[in-house]
Design a protein around this motif. Structure first.
Motif, PDB file in Angstrom:
ATOM      1  N   PHE A 155      -1.397   0.736   2.829  1.00  0.00           N
ATOM      2  CA  PHE A 155      -0.622  -0.495   2.780  1.00  0.00           C
ATOM      3  C   PHE A 155      -1.541  -1.660   2.415  1.00  0.00           C
ATOM      4  CE2 PHE A 155       1.581   2.326   5.704  1.00  0.00           C
ATOM      5  CZ  PHE A 155       2.894   2.264   5.228  1.00  0.00           C
ATOM      6  N   TRP A 156      -0.983  -2.610   1.666  1.00  0.00           N
ATOM      7  CA  TRP A 156      -1.725  -3.786   1.221  1.00  0.00           C
ATOM      8  C   TRP A 156      -0.938  -5.036   1.606  1.00  0.00           C
ATOM      9  CZ3 TRP A 156      -1.495  -5.332  -4.639  1.00  0.00           C
ATOM     10  CH2 TRP A 156      -2.075  -6.601  -4.822  1.00  0.00           C
ATOM     11  N   GLN A 157      -1.551  -5.885   2.433  1.00  0.00           N
ATOM     12  CA  GLN A 157      -0.958  -7.176   2.770  1.00  0.00           C
ATOM     13  C   GLN A 157      -1.430  -8.179   1.720  1.00  0.00           C
ATOM     14  OE1 GLN A 157      -2.468  -9.821   6.024  1.00  0.00           O
ATOM     15  NE2 GLN A 157      -0.549  -9.240   7.035  1.00  0.00           N
ATOM     16  N   TYR A 158      -0.505  -8.639   0.872  1.00  0.00           N
ATOM     17  CA  TYR A 158      -0.913  -9.447  -0.274  1.00  0.00           C
ATOM     18  C   TYR A 158      -0.597 -10.931  -0.148  1.00  0.00           C
ATOM     19  CZ  TYR A 158       3.949  -8.994  -1.999  1.00  0.00           C
ATOM     20  OH  TYR A 158       5.321  -9.017  -2.151  1.00  0.00           O
ATOM     21  N   THR A 159       0.184 -11.342   0.844  1.00  0.00           N
ATOM     22  CA  THR A 159       0.446 -12.760   1.024  1.00  0.00           C
ATOM     23  C   THR A 159       0.839 -13.075   2.455  1.00  0.00           C
ATOM     24  OG1 THR A 159       1.706 -14.687   0.241  1.00  0.00           O
ATOM     25  CG2 THR A 159       2.898 -12.606   0.381  1.00  0.00           C
TER      26      THR A 159
ATOM     27  N   ASN B  11     -18.035  -4.296   9.872  1.00  0.00           N
ATOM     28  CA  ASN B  11     -17.886  -3.281  10.920  1.00  0.00           C
ATOM     29  C   ASN B  11     -17.371  -1.918  10.473  1.00  0.00           C
ATOM     30  OD1 ASN B  11     -18.273  -5.029  13.533  1.00  0.00           O
ATOM     31  ND2 ASN B  11     -16.859  -6.202  12.249  1.00  0.00           N
ATOM     32  N   LEU B  12     -16.522  -1.874   9.465  1.00  0.00           N
ATOM     33  CA  LEU B  12     -15.776  -0.649   9.208  1.00  0.00           C
ATOM     34  C   LEU B  12     -16.123   0.064   7.903  1.00  0.00           C
ATOM     35  CD1 LEU B  12     -12.213  -1.833  10.313  1.00  0.00           C
ATOM     36  CD2 LEU B  12     -14.093  -0.940  11.711  1.00  0.00           C
ATOM     37  N   ASN B  13     -16.773  -0.603   6.996  1.00  0.00           N
ATOM     38  CA  ASN B  13     -17.033  -0.020   5.684  1.00  0.00           C
ATOM     39  C   ASN B  13     -17.792   1.305   5.815  1.00  0.00           C
ATOM     40  OD1 ASN B  13     -16.993   0.155   2.903  1.00  0.00           O
ATOM     41  ND2 ASN B  13     -18.863  -1.035   2.644  1.00  0.00           N
ATOM     42  N   GLY B  14     -17.200   2.356   5.262  1.00  0.00           N
ATOM     43  CA  GLY B  14     -17.814   3.679   5.322  1.00  0.00           C
ATOM     44  C   GLY B  14     -17.469   4.473   6.563  1.00  0.00           C
ATOM     45  N   HIS B  15     -16.670   3.929   7.441  1.00  0.00           N
ATOM     46  CA  HIS B  15     -16.315   4.600   8.698  1.00  0.00           C
ATOM     47  C   HIS B  15     -14.801   4.827   8.782  1.00  0.00           C
ATOM     48  CE1 HIS B  15     -20.382   4.028  10.393  1.00  0.00           C
ATOM     49  NE2 HIS B  15     -20.356   2.881   9.737  1.00  0.00           N
ATOM     50  N   PHE B  16     -14.401   5.665   9.715  1.00  0.00           N
ATOM     51  CA  PHE B  16     -12.986   5.979   9.977  1.00  0.00           C
ATOM     52  C   PHE B  16     -12.295   6.535   8.720  1.00  0.00           C
ATOM     53  CE2 PHE B  16     -14.199   2.633  12.982  1.00  0.00           C
ATOM     54  CZ  PHE B  16     -13.874   3.243  14.178  1.00  0.00           C
ATOM     55  N   ARG B  17     -12.999   7.402   8.029  1.00  0.00           N
ATOM     56  CA  ARG B  17     -12.478   7.944   6.777  1.00  0.00           C
ATOM     57  C   ARG B  17     -11.236   8.808   6.971  1.00  0.00           C
ATOM     58  NH1 ARG B  17     -15.776   7.027   2.506  1.00  0.00           N
ATOM     59  NH2 ARG B  17     -17.933   6.373   2.956  1.00  0.00           N
ATOM     60  N   GLY B  18     -11.027   9.320   8.156  1.00  0.00           N
ATOM     61  CA  GLY B  18      -9.854  10.154   8.388  1.00  0.00           C
ATOM     62  C   GLY B  18      -8.600   9.371   8.723  1.00  0.00           C
ATOM     63  N   TYR B  19      -8.678   8.043   8.679  1.00  0.00           N
ATOM     64  CA  TYR B  19      -7.545   7.201   9.052  1.00  0.00           C
ATOM     65  C   TYR B  19      -6.940   6.510   7.837  1.00  0.00           C
ATOM     66  CZ  TYR B  19      -8.837   7.816  13.930  1.00  0.00           C
ATOM     67  OH  TYR B  19      -9.100   8.366  15.157  1.00  0.00           O
ATOM     68  N   GLN B  20      -5.656   6.209   7.953  1.00  0.00           N
ATOM     69  CA  GLN B  20      -5.004   5.413   6.932  1.00  0.00           C
ATOM     70  C   GLN B  20      -5.299   3.934   7.207  1.00  0.00           C
ATOM     71  OE1 GLN B  20      -1.054   6.984   5.446  1.00  0.00           O
ATOM     72  NE2 GLN B  20      -0.984   7.704   7.551  1.00  0.00           N
ATOM     73  N   PHE B  21      -5.482   3.180   6.115  1.00  0.00           N
ATOM     74  CA  PHE B  21      -5.805   1.767   6.237  1.00  0.00           C
ATOM     75  C   PHE B  21      -4.700   0.891   5.670  1.00  0.00           C
ATOM     76  CE2 PHE B  21      -9.971   3.220   7.258  1.00  0.00           C
ATOM     77  CZ  PHE B  21     -10.626   2.158   7.868  1.00  0.00           C
ATOM     78  N   TRP B  22      -4.515  -0.232   6.342  1.00  0.00           N
ATOM     79  CA  TRP B  22      -3.638  -1.314   5.893  1.00  0.00           C
ATOM     80  C   TRP B  22      -4.572  -2.503   5.696  1.00  0.00           C
ATOM     81  CZ3 TRP B  22      -0.044  -4.013   9.978  1.00  0.00           C
ATOM     82  CH2 TRP B  22       0.600  -5.112   9.401  1.00  0.00           C
ATOM     83  N   LEU B  23      -4.778  -2.910   4.441  1.00  0.00           N
ATOM     84  CA  LEU B  23      -5.803  -3.885   4.115  1.00  0.00           C
ATOM     85  C   LEU B  23      -5.217  -5.234   3.718  1.00  0.00           C
ATOM     86  CD1 LEU B  23      -8.149  -1.621   1.942  1.00  0.00           C
ATOM     87  CD2 LEU B  23      -8.341  -2.143   4.390  1.00  0.00           C
ATOM     88  N   ARG B  24      -5.814  -6.292   4.238  1.00  0.00           N
ATOM     89  CA  ARG B  24      -5.441  -7.645   3.834  1.00  0.00           C
ATOM     90  C   ARG B  24      -6.277  -8.044   2.619  1.00  0.00           C
ATOM     91  NH1 ARG B  24      -3.137 -12.425   5.459  1.00  0.00           N
ATOM     92  NH2 ARG B  24      -4.261 -14.356   4.927  1.00  0.00           N
ATOM     93  N   SER B  25      -5.612  -8.509   1.574  1.00  0.00           N
ATOM     94  CA  SER B  25      -6.303  -8.982   0.385  1.00  0.00           C
ATOM     95  C   SER B  25      -5.354  -9.917  -0.356  1.00  0.00           C
ATOM     96  CB  SER B  25      -6.717  -7.801  -0.516  1.00  0.00           C
ATOM     97  OG  SER B  25      -7.447  -8.256  -1.634  1.00  0.00           O
ATOM     98  N   VAL B  26      -5.478 -11.217  -0.098  1.00  0.00           N
ATOM     99  CA  VAL B  26      -4.509 -12.179  -0.621  1.00  0.00           C
ATOM    100  C   VAL B  26      -4.996 -12.895  -1.874  1.00  0.00           C
ATOM    101  CG1 VAL B  26      -3.463 -12.545   1.642  1.00  0.00           C
ATOM    102  CG2 VAL B  26      -5.356 -14.016   0.896  1.00  0.00           C
ATOM    103  N   ALA B  27      -6.203 -12.574  -2.345  1.00  0.00           N
ATOM    104  CA  ALA B  27      -6.739 -13.236  -3.538  1.00  0.00           C
ATOM    105  C   ALA B  27      -6.938 -12.293  -4.710  1.00  0.00           C
ATOM    106  CB  ALA B  27      -8.056 -13.928  -3.200  1.00  0.00           C
ATOM    107  N   ALA B  28      -6.968 -11.008  -4.457  1.00  0.00           N
ATOM    108  CA  ALA B  28      -7.195 -10.022  -5.523  1.00  0.00           C
ATOM    109  C   ALA B  28      -6.699  -8.670  -5.049  1.00  0.00           C
ATOM    110  CB  ALA B  28      -8.674  -9.948  -5.892  1.00  0.00           C
TER     111      ALA B  28
END
Length: 283
Positions: free
Chosen positions: A246-250, A216-233
């Motif tokens: 921000f990165w949610q790592y666990t 849904n979001l890839n390439g969109h909302f470029r003017g916003y800050q993102f907090w991304l979930r990535s618990v494997a890499a």
């Protein structure tokens, strides 16, 4: 993050099973600062020993992942995200053990609020932990109604960091299995984002998961800050060339002051970048 669910508990011996490498990395990172003040994780923090620590690094992960060279311990500023399922939190202890910020659930959909939100934001503020209220998006309620519900339940005084919208699929929902097409998702999101920004005077942060972002979001909302979930890499592998703050790592963190598993996050820059970010966004 997820919608309403039963709390997850970890075994009492979990702290003894924490990965020594992760704990060492966290301790080293929290004892230093970055040679680079950039955000997004594209230039990972390189630590020194010249800067005062935010707190003492005494938290870890019951089920640590091997992130390789880009492990979260390379970043000096860590935080948590919480909802009512964390129960009573000793915020002073959380702060003393190296946690600098907190995302806390405030609302869900157009008619649900978190029972501990008011308690958490007051206690976190008293402990000196800057915080942001988040809204868990519900796909069976119009975005305008959800924005109005958030605004009705989240006092301006509780919004220190920018407000947050949590965008993820929720297949466990007993009442809403709807998955709108990407264009509808984005147009409805924008309605919520615009209404909340107008009310609080701060551009919201977008939290999302790997599958939801890809669909849904890839390439969109470029003017916003993102907090991304990535618990494997590291996010740079999961979300290539995507800016993040921000990165949610666990989701299996062990944090003194919180009973049970905790979500732990990092800010994607140095301590100086963090102080600058707070001056700009958390005033």
């Amino acid at each position: 993050m997820t919608a309403s669910q039963s709390p997850t508990r970890f075994p009492r011996d979990a702290p003894r099973r924490l990965a020594p490498a992760l704990l060492a990395g966290l301790a080293l990172a929290l004892a230093g600062c970055s040679a680079s003040d950039s955000l997004s994780g594209l230039e990972p923090v390189r630590t020194t020993t010249s800067t005062k620590v935010i707190g003492t690094a005494r938290f870890g992960d019951a089920k640590p992942m091997d992130f390789g060279a880009n492990h979260p311990g390379r970043y000096p500023v860590h935080g948590i995200d919480v909802s009512k399922y964390q129960g009573e939190i000793d915020w002073e202890k959380v702060r003393a053990n190296g946690i600098a910020f907190a995302f806390m659930k405030a609302t869900e959909g157009g008619d649900r609020s978190d029972a501990r939100f008011g308690q958490y934001w007051r206690q976190a503020g008293q402990a000196g932990i800057v915080h942001a209220p988040y809204h868990f998006y519900y796909f069976c309620t119009p975005a305008a109604q959800q924005a109005a519900w958030y605004i009705a339940n989240v006092p301006r005084a509780s919004v220190k960091m920018p407000p947050v919208i949590d965008m993820e699929w929720n297949p466990q929902s007993p009442s809403c299995k709807l998955r709108p097409d990407p264009e509808t998702v984005r147009s409805e999101m924008q309605i919520w984002l615009n209404a909340v920004e107008r009310h609080y005077g701060k551009k919201p942060i977008i939290y999302t998961t790997v599958d939801f972002h890809r669909e849904n979001l890839n390439g969109h909302f470029r003017g916003y800050q993102f907090w991304l979930r990535s618990v494997a890499a590291h996010p740079e592998k999961i979300y290539p060339n995507h800016h993040w703050t921000f990165w949610q790592y666990t989701g299996t963190g062990v944090v003194p002051g919180i009973e049970g598993d905790a979500d732990i996050n990092v800010f994607g820059g140095s301590q100086k970048a963090w102080r600058d970010w707070l001056k700009k966004h958390a005033g």
